[in-house]
Design a protein around this motif. Structure first.
Motif, PDB file in Angstrom:
ATOM      1  N   ALA A   1      -5.526  -1.768  -5.912  1.00 31.66           N
ATOM      2  CA  ALA A   1      -5.671  -0.908  -7.084  1.00 31.66           C
ATOM      3  C   ALA A   1      -4.323  -0.454  -7.626  1.00 31.66           C
ATOM      4  N   LEU A   2      -3.260  -0.632  -6.858  1.00 29.91           N
ATOM      5  CA  LEU A   2      -1.949  -0.114  -7.250  1.00 29.91           C
ATOM      6  C   LEU A   2      -1.460  -0.619  -8.609  1.00 29.91           C
TER       7      LEU A   2
ATOM      8  N   GLY B   1       0.834  -1.192   0.000  1.00 28.73           N
ATOM      9  CA  GLY B   1       0.000   0.000   0.000  1.00 28.73           C
ATOM     10  C   GLY B   1       0.868   1.240   0.000  1.00 28.73           C
ATOM     11  N   GLY B   2       0.257   2.389  -0.251  1.00 27.59           N
ATOM     12  CA  GLY B   2       1.006   3.643  -0.307  1.00 27.59           C
ATOM     13  C   GLY B   2       1.523   3.918  -1.704  1.00 27.59           C
ATOM     14  N   GLU B   3       1.880   5.176  -1.964  1.00 27.51           N
ATOM     15  CA  GLU B   3       2.310   5.580  -3.302  1.00 27.51           C
ATOM     16  C   GLU B   3       3.580   4.862  -3.736  1.00 27.51           C
ATOM     17  N   ALA B   4       4.434   4.491  -2.796  1.00 21.14           N
ATOM     18  CA  ALA B   4       5.678   3.787  -3.127  1.00 21.14           C
ATOM     19  C   ALA B   4       5.558   2.287  -2.853  1.00 21.14           C
ATOM     20  N   GLY B   5       4.327   1.808  -2.832  1.00 22.52           N
ATOM     21  CA  GLY B   5       4.104   0.427  -2.410  1.00 22.52           C
ATOM     22  C   GLY B   5       4.172  -0.606  -3.504  1.00 22.52           C
ATOM     23  N   LEU B   6       4.559  -0.228  -4.726  1.00 21.29           N
ATOM     24  CA  LEU B   6       4.652  -1.195  -5.812  1.00 21.29           C
ATOM     25  C   LEU B   6       6.087  -1.256  -6.335  1.00 21.29           C
ATOM     26  N   THR B   7       6.592  -2.479  -6.520  1.00 21.58           N
ATOM     27  CA  THR B   7       7.969  -2.675  -6.954  1.00 21.58           C
ATOM     28  C   THR B   7       8.021  -3.740  -8.038  1.00 21.58           C
ATOM     29  N   PRO B   8       8.599  -3.428  -9.212  1.00 32.77           N
ATOM     30  CA  PRO B   8       8.833  -4.486 -10.198  1.00 32.77           C
ATOM     31  C   PRO B   8       9.767  -5.539  -9.607  1.00 32.77           C
TER      32      PRO B   8
END
Length: 527
Positions: A439-440, A405-412
């Motif tokens: 939803a990220l 979660g959070g704006e920086a919560g997604l990582t390839p």
């Protein structure tokens, strides 16, 4: 002018607030409820052993049992057919949920449902272990009436006598039950001399000359003073399973060499550590060549109904060099590790690549790190990595990402089929935990101009932390890119929620670690 649109929107709603047809999930967010038939399918494959982050084992089991009972009340024939399909198709990692559901069906109010369940008994309960589990479960929901006793009796009468003898020597007691207990309840009658002698031996310990040769071999194997060479000769002559031998002989190399020659695929996979510790499986040995040949035989794997998760758990355990329980340790043989890795992909049904551009999004939030998938040693986040690699191994265009979660919560994530499976699974275990925003993946793809034909999200659907619901994020992605992108939700916990809108034809909910899931996903994406 009062800003009503800022207070309520069907296009951008925080996940902590409902949108039409959603219900509160266990995390404080909102998701779509799945129907009882989806809940039944999830339970049959994933079970409830170990519970989940939000529900203990007992609570999750009770919720799923209630859903099973509602399905049985609504359409008993359909429910029993679903139980049989999952069991016979080898689609579930463990048989326990299907056996438990069949026991509930055998105690249903409807006479037709009870008859259907008991008729399905030999199809779902194929081994003595299964039958003992069924007996333990069914006693909790009904008494031992005539129909139940007759069905159990048929289980012993209808199979070939040598097959019945094999179960008698291989599985002698489980779940508080023995073959003697069940035969005394069922009272099956037979005129076959060999079968009658088998029943007499089970119930009274009387070993007559007419008893099957396997029973005589078992008695000889249990005799005091038997040496390893003698045990190996019995194994080769009569195909005695390892369970029929005294524990003291199971460390012998010559005994294990004999066992390996005729060992069924499932037993072989479970016994790899012991076979290696005994020296039978070693670098460049005939035993290793045999194991690799078996694990490379696709038809044999599928015929054995060996579930991919059994291979994944075996790979994880074998590569570690020590058993989960006990003190057994071994030096893993590289050829066997690689064969297990390849067999995992082989055990899924053949899937034709779709050619679509796929974002494979793994939920690595805190809730995905709790519980165990289908009673295995794998957390939902580890299982998600394994499932994603099955699709990646088939498709040509994909990107794996992990999200919390959070704006920086997604990582390839640098995951792919070129990375050994156990290493990929371990990689997700080291990722940081956090809140859940399903939803990220769609928001990330839209912000970066990534053109995707579908998003495959592996999750427990306990999403709550985002400023927009996942379905709203997908619809915004569709509108702004002009791509009719699809959403596949791979559920990894047998709870009652999904982020997929059941009324949207471009969204699909499937059960994680159903052996049929990759093919179902591919067919949906191709349509």
């Amino acid at each position: 002018m009062f800003p009503f649109a800022k207070q309520f929107s069907l296009r951008r709603t925080p996940q902590s607030e409902p949108i039409p047809r959603t219900v509160p999930n266990a995390a404080g967010g909102h998701a779509f409820p799945v129907d009882d038939w989806t809940r039944l399918a999830r339970f049959l494959v994933l079970g409830s052993e170990g519970g989940s982050f939000y529900a203990g084992e007992r609570a999750l089991t009770r919720d799923n049992a209630a859903a099973v009972l509602r399905c049985l009340a609504a359409d008993g024939a359909r429910a029993v057919a679903a139980i049989v399909a999952v069991s016979e198709g080898g689609r579930a990692p463990k048989p326990d949920p299907a056996i438990f559901a069949l026991a509930l069906a055998a105690g249903a109010e409807s006479l037709e449902t009870r008859r259907a369940a008991l008729a399905a008994l030999p199809r779902v309960c194929r081994t003595g272990t299964h039958l003992f589990q069924f007996a333990a479960s069914v006693e909790a929901s009904r008494g031992w009436g005539r129909s139940l006793r007759r069905a159990v009796g048929r289980w012993y009468l209808d199979r070939p006598v040598d097959a019945a003898a094999f179960q008698a020597v291989k599985v002698r007691n489980r779940a508080g039950w023995t073959h003697r207990d069940l035969l005394r309840l069922a009272h099956p009658e037979t005129d076959e001399p060999a079968r009658k002698a088998l029943f007499d031996w089970i119930c009274r310990g009387t070993l007559a000359a007419e008893a099957p040769a396997l029973v005589h071999a078992f008695a000889a194997a249990q005799a005091p003073g038997l040496d390893p060479e003698g045990a190996a000769a019995l194994v080769r002559a009569h195909r005695l399973p390892w369970e029929a031998l005294p524990t003291g002989l199971l460390a012998s190399r010559v005994v294990n060499e004999a066992l390996l020659e005729g060992m069924p695929v499932g037993a072989l996979v479970r016994q790899l550590g012991r076979l290696t510790a005994a020296g039978v499986v070693a670098p460049f040995s005939p035993g290793t060549a045999h194991v690799v040949a078996v694990l490379s035989d696709r038809e044999r794997l599928l015929k054995a109904r060996l579930h991919p998760m059994a291979l994944l758990v075996a790979l994880k355990t074998y590569a570690s060099g020590r058993g989960v329980l006990g003190r057994l340790a071994w030096e893993p043989v590289a050829a066997v590790v690689e064969a297990l890795n390849a067999a995992f992909y082989t055990a899924f049904r053949a899937v034709e690549p779709t050619g679509r551009r796929l974002v494979l999004a793994l939920d690595v939030s805190g809730s995905m790190a709790s519980g165990r998938v289908a009673g295995s040693g794998l957390t939902p986040r580890e299982a998600a990595a394994a499932m994603a690699l099955v699709t990646a191994a088939t498709e040509e265009r994909w990107q794996v990402v992990g999200f919390t979660g959070g704006e920086a919560g997604l990582t390839p994530l640098p995951l792919g089929p070129s990375l050994r499976l156990d290493a990929a699974v371990a990689a997700t275990a080291g990722l940081p935990f956090g809140s859940t925003d399903c939803a990220l993946p769609m928001r990330w793809a839209l912000a970066r101009g990534i053109q995707a034909d579908a998003f495959v999200v592996y999750t427990d659907s306990e999403t709550w932390a985002g400023p927009v619901h996942p379905v709203q994020a997908l619809r915004e992605y569709r509108e702004k890119t002009g791509i009719p992108a699809k959403l596949v939700v791979v559920g990894l916990v047998s709870n009652g929620f999904s982020i997929a809108d059941p009324d949207d034809a471009g969204m699909l909910d499937v059960v994680g670690f159903d052996a049929a899931a990759p093919a179902v996903i591919a067919d949906f994406l191709r349509a």
